[in-house]
Design a protein around this motif. Structure first.
Motif, PDB file in Angstrom:
ATOM      1  N   LEU A  30     -17.615  55.238 -27.635  1.00  0.00           N
ATOM      2  CA  LEU A  30     -17.411  54.501 -28.381  1.00  0.00           C
ATOM      3  C   LEU A  30     -18.645  53.081 -28.500  1.00  0.00           C
ATOM      4  CD1 LEU A  30     -13.285  53.817 -27.395  1.00  0.00           C
ATOM      5  CD2 LEU A  30     -15.172  54.671 -30.031  1.00  0.00           C
TER       6      LEU A  30
ATOM      7  N   ARG B  44     -15.220  52.331 -35.228  1.00  0.00           N
ATOM      8  CA  ARG B  44     -14.555  50.836 -34.660  1.00  0.00           C
ATOM      9  C   ARG B  44     -14.343  50.334 -35.442  1.00  0.00           C
ATOM     10  NH1 ARG B  44     -16.927  49.199 -29.101  1.00  0.00           N
ATOM     11  NH2 ARG B  44     -15.220  48.028 -28.635  1.00  0.00           N
TER      12      ARG B  44
ATOM     13  N   HIS C 137     -15.100  59.657 -31.366  1.00  0.00           N
ATOM     14  CA  HIS C 137     -15.431  58.688 -31.976  1.00  0.00           C
ATOM     15  C   HIS C 137     -16.326  57.848 -31.494  1.00  0.00           C
ATOM     16  CE1 HIS C 137     -10.788  60.006 -32.788  1.00  0.00           C
ATOM     17  NE2 HIS C 137     -11.678  59.130 -34.287  1.00  0.00           N
TER      18      HIS C 137
ATOM     19  N   SER D  24      -9.193  47.137 -32.200  1.00  0.00           N
ATOM     20  CA  SER D  24      -9.536  48.940 -32.315  1.00  0.00           C
ATOM     21  C   SER D  24      -9.355  49.838 -31.827  1.00  0.00           C
ATOM     22  CB  SER D  24     -11.457  48.731 -33.300  1.00  0.00           C
ATOM     23  OG  SER D  24     -10.963  49.922 -33.957  1.00  0.00           O
ATOM     24  N   MET D  25     -10.258  50.553 -31.472  1.00  0.00           N
ATOM     25  CA  MET D  25     -10.010  51.589 -30.974  1.00  0.00           C
ATOM     26  C   MET D  25     -10.152  51.821 -29.080  1.00  0.00           C
ATOM     27  SD  MET D  25     -11.785  54.896 -32.654  1.00  0.00           S
ATOM     28  CE  MET D  25     -11.639  55.546 -34.200  1.00  0.00           C
TER      29      MET D  25
ATOM     30  N   ASN E 176     -12.423  50.806 -38.365  1.00  0.00           N
ATOM     31  CA  ASN E 176     -10.828  50.634 -38.376  1.00  0.00           C
ATOM     32  C   ASN E 176     -11.060  49.240 -37.776  1.00  0.00           C
ATOM     33  OD1 ASN E 176     -10.580  53.037 -38.151  1.00  0.00           O
ATOM     34  ND2 ASN E 176      -9.158  52.737 -35.660  1.00  0.00           N
TER      35      ASN E 176
ATOM     36  N   CYS F  99     -18.475  45.320 -31.956  1.00  0.00           N
ATOM     37  CA  CYS F  99     -17.937  45.296 -30.917  1.00  0.00           C
ATOM     38  C   CYS F  99     -18.218  45.220 -30.051  1.00  0.00           C
ATOM     39  CB  CYS F  99     -18.508  46.908 -30.864  1.00  0.00           C
ATOM     40  SG  CYS F  99     -18.360  48.283 -31.864  1.00  0.00           S
TER      41      CYS F  99
ATOM     42  N   GLN G 295     -18.934  53.904 -32.362  1.00  0.00           N
ATOM     43  CA  GLN G 295     -19.002  52.412 -32.519  1.00  0.00           C
ATOM     44  C   GLN G 295     -19.026  52.078 -34.157  1.00  0.00           C
ATOM     45  OE1 GLN G 295     -23.115  50.852 -31.772  1.00  0.00           O
ATOM     46  NE2 GLN G 295     -22.505  49.243 -30.388  1.00  0.00           N
TER      47      GLN G 295
END
Length: 242
Positions: free
Chosen positions: A173, A141, A136, A160-161, A144, A239, A138
């Motif tokens: 990520l 993320r 997974h 998110s994650m 999501n 992010c 950016q």
């Protein structure tokens, strides 16, 4: 980019030199890059024994079979044990009435936990040290974030994650999909180990990713590009916000 990943691993304490690591590899650019990166980290003594898992959902006919062959070739080139699980997701969804995407995710993680147990057993390392490594990024993320914004969520959902959730670890990520593709292309240009499919591609493209009739694909191909027009640094900015 590798410095970013190593810093993430160290700061988040995601795994150590003794951690057996099962890599979930679909054959797409993100997970193909993950395989190369984790192999390099293993050679440098920063992570323990590796194995690779590919789950064939039987959804895309001959293309799905080619994905499987590509990942098997990748694992062989990197000298990583290869696990493969074939699940007829469409038939299973028909029998259970479950959502295909949710069912596919569920079956992938069932297979991953089983493969991790096998890896730990064969390397005689404790399961508690084992990690399931996903690719997974950016981009995932951010997708999501927008999906949850549309559907509704609380403050925790907007985060998110997670970098780690039990044995599941997401070391990429802080890296974009574009950066990972550049990384693979540069490996090829520099004469480092890469694999290609039967058409010479450095990774496999899932044609269904271009469709906008599924929610994530709609967010990926419609909402995120529109947001990037307003902020070219959207991935980094959002992010940080998360």
């Amino acid at each position: 980019m590798l410095e970013t990943i190593e810093r993430t691993i160290a700061e988040k304490d995601l795994f150590n030199a003794a951690s057996p690591a099962l890599l979930m590899v679909s054959g797409g650019s993100d997970s193909t890059a993950l395989a190369y990166i984790m192999h390099d980290l293993n050679l440098r003594g920063l992570v323990g024994p590796l194995a690779c898992l590919h789950v064939n959902h039987k959804l895309r006919g001959a293309d799905a079979e080619k994905d499987q062959l590509f990942v098997e070739k990748l694992a062989k080139e990197l000298d990583i044990p290869f696990f493969c699980c074939e699940v007829d997701i469409a038939q299973l969804a028909k029998e259970t009435g479950a959502n295909i995407e949710a069912l596919g995710r569920q079956e992938r993680y069932i297979a991953a936990h089983e493969a991790l147990e096998s890896l730990c057993l064969h390397t005689m390392l404790p399961l508690s040290e084992g990690r399931i490594i996903t690719a997974h990024t950016q981009d995932d993320r951010v997708e999501n974030f927008y999906m949850r914004s549309i559907k509704g969520t609380g403050p925790g959902g907007f985060r998110s994650m997670l970098y780690q959730n039990g044995p599941i670890v997401r070391p990429l990520l802080d890296v974009s999909r574009a950066d990972l593709r550049t990384y693979i292309e540069e490996r090829a240009q520099n004469g480092e180990v890469v694999v290609r499919d039967d058409q010479g591609n450095l990774w496999r493209e899932d044609a269904t990713n271009a469709h906008t009739d599924r929610f994530r694909s709609y967010v990926r191909h419609t909402i995120v590009p529109a947001a990037k027009e307003q902020n070219a640094q959207l991935l980094d900015t959002l992010c940080r916000t998360m």
